[in-house]
Motif scaffolding. Structure first.
Motif, mmCIF file in Angstrom:
data_model
loop_
_atom_site.group_PDB
_atom_site.id
_atom_site.type_symbol
_atom_site.label_atom_id
_atom_site.label_comp_id
_atom_site.label_asym_id
_atom_site.label_seq_id
_atom_site.Cartn_x
_atom_site.Cartn_y
_atom_site.Cartn_z
ATOM 1 N N GLU A 1 0.834 -1.220 0.000
ATOM 2 C CA GLU A 1 0.000 0.000 0.000
ATOM 3 C C GLU A 1 0.860 1.258 0.000
ATOM 4 O O GLU A 1 0.488 2.270 -0.579
ATOM 5 N N GLN A 2 2.015 1.192 0.662
ATOM 6 C CA GLN A 2 2.903 2.354 0.731
ATOM 7 C C GLN A 2 3.529 2.652 -0.617
ATOM 8 O O GLN A 2 3.601 3.801 -1.044
ATOM 9 N N LYS A 3 4.021 1.624 -1.268
ATOM 10 C CA LYS A 3 4.676 1.770 -2.570
ATOM 11 C C LYS A 3 4.720 0.396 -3.212
ATOM 12 O O LYS A 3 5.058 -0.584 -2.558
ATOM 13 N N THR A 4 4.401 0.337 -4.475
ATOM 14 C CA THR A 4 4.365 -0.955 -5.150
ATOM 15 C C THR A 4 5.715 -1.654 -5.100
ATOM 16 O O THR A 4 6.764 -1.015 -5.139
ATOM 17 N N THR A 5 5.646 -2.971 -5.023
ATOM 18 C CA THR A 5 6.859 -3.785 -5.052
ATOM 19 C C THR A 5 7.100 -4.318 -6.469
ATOM 20 O O THR A 5 7.985 -5.148 -6.670
ATOM 21 N N TYR A 6 6.329 -3.834 -7.422
ATOM 22 C CA TYR A 6 6.544 -4.216 -8.819
ATOM 23 C C TYR A 6 7.868 -3.617 -9.278
ATOM 24 O O TYR A 6 8.126 -2.433 -9.094
ATOM 25 N N MET A 7 8.728 -4.445 -9.877
ATOM 26 C CA MET A 7 10.078 -4.013 -10.221
ATOM 27 C C MET A 7 10.305 -3.866 -11.726
ATOM 28 O O MET A 7 11.388 -3.493 -12.147
ATOM 29 N N GLY A 8 9.301 -4.161 -12.526
ATOM 30 C CA GLY A 8 9.487 -4.183 -13.977
ATOM 31 C C GLY A 8 9.805 -5.593 -14.430
ATOM 32 O O GLY A 8 9.999 -6.509 -13.616
ATOM 33 N N ASN A 9 9.825 -5.812 -15.745
ATOM 34 C CA ASN A 9 10.179 -7.117 -16.309
ATOM 35 C C ASN A 9 9.294 -8.247 -15.765
ATOM 36 O O ASN A 9 9.762 -9.356 -15.543
ATOM 37 N N PHE A 10 8.004 -7.936 -15.516
ATOM 38 C CA PHE A 10 7.013 -8.904 -15.015
ATOM 39 C C PHE A 10 7.354 -9.448 -13.631
ATOM 40 O O PHE A 10 6.976 -10.557 -13.279
ATOM 41 N N LEU A 11 8.071 -8.667 -12.840
ATOM 42 C CA LEU A 11 8.612 -9.126 -11.572
ATOM 43 C C LEU A 11 8.136 -8.245 -10.413
ATOM 44 O O LEU A 11 8.188 -7.024 -10.489
ATOM 45 N N ALA A 12 7.701 -8.892 -9.326
ATOM 46 C CA ALA A 12 7.391 -8.189 -8.079
ATOM 47 C C ALA A 12 8.180 -8.871 -6.965
ATOM 48 O O ALA A 12 8.321 -10.100 -6.954
ATOM 49 N N ILE A 13 8.711 -8.061 -6.053
ATOM 50 C CA ILE A 13 9.466 -8.599 -4.919
ATOM 51 C C ILE A 13 8.806 -8.098 -3.633
ATOM 52 O O ILE A 13 9.017 -6.964 -3.213
ATOM 53 N N LEU A 14 8.009 -8.952 -3.047
ATOM 54 C CA LEU A 14 7.249 -8.619 -1.843
ATOM 55 C C LEU A 14 8.121 -8.740 -0.604
ATOM 56 O O LEU A 14 8.950 -9.643 -0.505
ATOM 57 N N HIS A 15 7.885 -7.833 0.333
ATOM 58 C CA HIS A 15 8.568 -7.901 1.628
ATOM 59 C C HIS A 15 7.768 -7.082 2.618
ATOM 60 O O HIS A 15 6.891 -6.309 2.236
ATOM 61 N N GLY A 16 8.077 -7.240 3.868
ATOM 62 C CA GLY A 16 7.357 -6.525 4.905
ATOM 63 C C GLY A 16 7.858 -5.101 5.085
ATOM 64 O O GLY A 16 8.852 -4.689 4.484
ATOM 65 N N THR A 17 7.147 -4.365 5.895
ATOM 66 C CA THR A 17 7.546 -3.003 6.239
ATOM 67 C C THR A 17 8.750 -3.048 7.174
ATOM 68 O O THR A 17 9.143 -4.118 7.652
ATOM 69 N N ASP A 18 9.308 -1.888 7.457
ATOM 70 C CA ASP A 18 10.481 -1.819 8.341
ATOM 71 C C ASP A 18 10.199 -2.394 9.731
ATOM 72 O O ASP A 18 11.093 -2.914 10.379
ATOM 73 N N ASN A 19 8.953 -2.293 10.174
ATOM 74 C CA ASN A 19 8.630 -2.785 11.515
ATOM 75 C C ASN A 19 8.152 -4.245 11.507
ATOM 76 O O ASN A 19 7.557 -4.713 12.467
ATOM 77 N N ALA A 20 8.456 -4.979 10.451
ATOM 78 C CA ALA A 20 8.032 -6.381 10.341
ATOM 79 C C ALA A 20 9.083 -7.363 10.855
ATOM 80 O O ALA A 20 8.819 -8.554 10.949
ATOM 81 N N LYS A 21 10.260 -6.867 11.200
ATOM 82 C CA LYS A 21 11.375 -7.735 11.602
ATOM 83 C C LYS A 21 11.020 -8.682 12.752
ATOM 84 O O LYS A 21 11.505 -9.809 12.809
ATOM 85 N N GLN A 22 10.152 -8.220 13.641
ATOM 86 C CA GLN A 22 9.787 -9.035 14.801
ATOM 87 C C GLN A 22 9.088 -10.335 14.407
ATOM 88 O O GLN A 22 9.025 -11.275 15.192
ATOM 89 N N TYR A 23 8.568 -10.394 13.172
ATOM 90 C CA TYR A 23 7.844 -11.578 12.712
ATOM 91 C C TYR A 23 8.711 -12.520 11.878
ATOM 92 O O TYR A 23 8.238 -13.544 11.407
ATOM 93 N N VAL A 24 9.977 -12.167 11.694
ATOM 94 C CA VAL A 24 10.886 -12.978 10.886
ATOM 95 C C VAL A 24 11.682 -13.914 11.789
ATOM 96 O O VAL A 24 12.330 -13.478 12.726
#
Length: 145
Positions: free
Chosen positions: A50-73
Protein backbone atom coordinates in the motif's frame (compact mmCIF):
# COMPACT_ATOMS: atom_id res chain seq x y z
CA UNK A 1 21.85 -18.52 -3.03
CA UNK A 2 22.28 -21.33 -0.54
CA UNK A 3 20.30 -24.48 -1.16
CA UNK A 4 18.49 -24.29 2.17
CA UNK A 5 16.97 -20.89 1.33
CA UNK A 6 15.24 -21.93 -1.91
CA UNK A 7 13.65 -25.38 -1.95
CA UNK A 8 10.80 -26.95 -3.90
CA UNK A 9 8.48 -26.25 -0.95
CA UNK A 10 9.11 -22.52 -1.48
CA UNK A 11 7.88 -22.47 -5.08
CA UNK A 12 4.38 -22.47 -6.52
CA UNK A 13 4.13 -23.02 -10.27
CA UNK A 14 1.15 -22.12 -12.46
CA UNK A 15 -0.66 -20.16 -9.74
CA UNK A 16 -3.97 -18.49 -10.54
CA UNK A 17 -4.66 -15.95 -7.78
CA UNK A 18 -7.78 -13.81 -8.25
CA UNK A 19 -5.88 -10.55 -7.77
CA UNK A 20 -2.92 -8.78 -6.24
CA UNK A 21 -4.00 -9.19 -2.62
CA UNK A 22 -4.54 -12.93 -3.05
CA UNK A 23 -1.16 -13.23 -4.80
CA UNK A 24 0.52 -11.46 -1.88
CA UNK A 25 -1.30 -13.58 0.70
CA UNK A 26 -0.50 -16.83 -1.14
CA UNK A 27 3.19 -15.94 -1.46
CA UNK A 28 3.27 -14.94 2.22
CA UNK A 29 1.65 -18.24 3.18
CA UNK A 30 4.58 -20.06 1.59
CA UNK A 31 6.94 -18.14 3.89
CA UNK A 32 4.72 -18.95 6.89
CA UNK A 33 4.34 -22.65 5.99
CA UNK A 34 8.09 -23.07 5.79
CA UNK A 35 8.74 -21.42 9.15
CA UNK A 36 10.47 -18.26 7.94
CA UNK A 37 7.88 -15.82 9.31
CA UNK A 38 4.81 -15.53 11.52
CA UNK A 39 1.42 -15.05 9.88
CA UNK A 40 1.48 -11.36 10.89
CA UNK A 41 4.27 -10.82 8.36
CA UNK A 42 1.70 -11.19 5.57
CA UNK A 43 -0.17 -8.14 6.89
CA UNK A 44 3.12 -6.23 6.84
CA UNK A 45 3.65 -7.33 3.22
CA UNK A 46 0.21 -5.97 2.32
CA UNK A 47 0.93 -2.78 4.26
CA UNK A 48 4.23 -2.36 2.37
CA UNK A 49 2.44 -2.79 -0.95
CA UNK A 50 0.00 0.00 0.00
CA UNK A 51 2.90 2.35 0.73
CA UNK A 52 4.68 1.77 -2.57
CA UNK A 53 4.37 -0.96 -5.15
CA UNK A 54 6.86 -3.78 -5.05
CA UNK A 55 6.54 -4.22 -8.82
CA UNK A 56 10.08 -4.01 -10.22
CA UNK A 57 9.49 -4.18 -13.98
CA UNK A 58 10.18 -7.12 -16.31
CA UNK A 59 7.01 -8.90 -15.02
CA UNK A 60 8.61 -9.13 -11.57
CA UNK A 61 7.39 -8.19 -8.08
CA UNK A 62 9.47 -8.60 -4.92
CA UNK A 63 7.25 -8.62 -1.84
CA UNK A 64 8.57 -7.90 1.63
CA UNK A 65 7.36 -6.53 4.91
CA UNK A 66 7.55 -3.00 6.24
CA UNK A 67 10.48 -1.82 8.34
CA UNK A 68 8.63 -2.78 11.52
CA UNK A 69 8.03 -6.38 10.34
CA UNK A 70 11.37 -7.74 11.60
CA UNK A 71 9.79 -9.04 14.80
CA UNK A 72 7.84 -11.58 12.71
CA UNK A 73 10.89 -12.98 10.89
CA UNK A 74 12.38 -16.23 12.25
CA UNK A 75 14.78 -17.09 9.42
CA UNK A 76 15.89 -15.78 6.07
CA UNK A 77 13.69 -17.19 3.37
CA UNK A 78 12.30 -16.76 -0.10
CA UNK A 79 9.07 -17.80 -1.79
CA UNK A 80 8.33 -17.76 -5.50
CA UNK A 81 4.88 -17.73 -7.03
CA UNK A 82 4.75 -18.12 -10.79
CA UNK A 83 1.61 -16.68 -12.38
CA UNK A 84 1.85 -17.28 -16.15
CA UNK A 85 -1.33 -15.29 -16.86
CA UNK A 86 -0.04 -12.39 -14.74
CA UNK A 87 -1.56 -10.26 -12.00
CA UNK A 88 -2.28 -6.54 -12.24
CA UNK A 89 0.01 -4.74 -9.80
CA UNK A 90 -1.50 -1.35 -10.66
CA UNK A 91 -0.68 1.37 -13.18
CA UNK A 92 -0.71 -1.14 -16.03
CA UNK A 93 2.03 -3.27 -14.46
CA UNK A 94 1.63 -7.03 -14.73
CA UNK A 95 3.59 -9.33 -12.46
CA UNK A 96 4.11 -12.93 -13.53
CA UNK A 97 6.93 -13.90 -11.19
CA UNK A 98 6.30 -12.91 -7.59
CA UNK A 99 8.99 -13.23 -4.96
CA UNK A 100 8.31 -13.02 -1.25
CA UNK A 101 11.38 -12.42 0.87
CA UNK A 102 12.13 -12.25 4.57
CA UNK A 103 15.54 -11.70 6.04
CA UNK A 104 17.11 -11.79 9.44
CA UNK A 105 19.32 -8.79 10.11
CA UNK A 106 20.21 -7.43 6.67
CA UNK A 107 20.18 -10.78 4.87
CA UNK A 108 17.23 -9.63 2.75
CA UNK A 109 19.73 -7.44 0.91
CA UNK A 110 21.60 -10.56 -0.22
CA UNK A 111 18.33 -12.07 -1.40
CA UNK A 112 17.53 -8.91 -3.35
CA UNK A 113 20.97 -8.92 -4.94
CA UNK A 114 20.62 -12.56 -6.01
CA UNK A 115 17.16 -11.95 -7.45
CA UNK A 116 18.43 -8.89 -9.31
CA UNK A 117 21.36 -10.82 -10.79
CA UNK A 118 19.25 -13.78 -11.91
CA UNK A 119 16.27 -11.79 -13.15
CA UNK A 120 18.11 -8.97 -14.91
CA UNK A 121 17.91 -10.91 -18.18
CA UNK A 122 14.36 -11.09 -19.63
CA UNK A 123 15.21 -14.59 -20.92
CA UNK A 124 15.48 -15.73 -17.32
CA UNK A 125 11.93 -14.57 -16.60
CA UNK A 126 10.78 -16.52 -19.66
CA UNK A 127 12.67 -19.54 -18.35
CA UNK A 128 10.94 -19.26 -14.96
CA UNK A 129 7.53 -18.88 -16.63
CA UNK A 130 8.04 -21.99 -18.75
CA UNK A 131 9.82 -24.09 -16.12
CA UNK A 132 8.63 -27.66 -16.21
CA UNK A 133 9.67 -28.30 -12.65
CA UNK A 134 10.50 -26.49 -9.45
CA UNK A 135 14.02 -27.89 -9.77
CA UNK A 136 14.49 -25.88 -12.99
CA UNK A 137 13.96 -22.69 -10.97
CA UNK A 138 16.15 -23.85 -8.08
CA UNK A 139 18.94 -24.56 -10.57
CA UNK A 140 18.74 -21.02 -11.95
CA UNK A 141 19.35 -19.54 -8.51
CA UNK A 142 21.89 -22.10 -7.32
CA UNK A 143 24.33 -20.80 -9.92
CA UNK A 144 24.49 -17.45 -8.10
CA UNK A 145 26.59 -17.05 -4.96
Amino acid sequence: MSKDVLTAANIELNATPAGKEEAIRNTGEILVANGYVDKEYIDKMLEREEQKTTYMGNFLAILHGTDNAKQYVHATGIAITVVPEGIDFGEGNTAKVIFGIAGENDEHLDLLANIAIVCSDPKTIDHILTAESKQDIIDLFSEVE
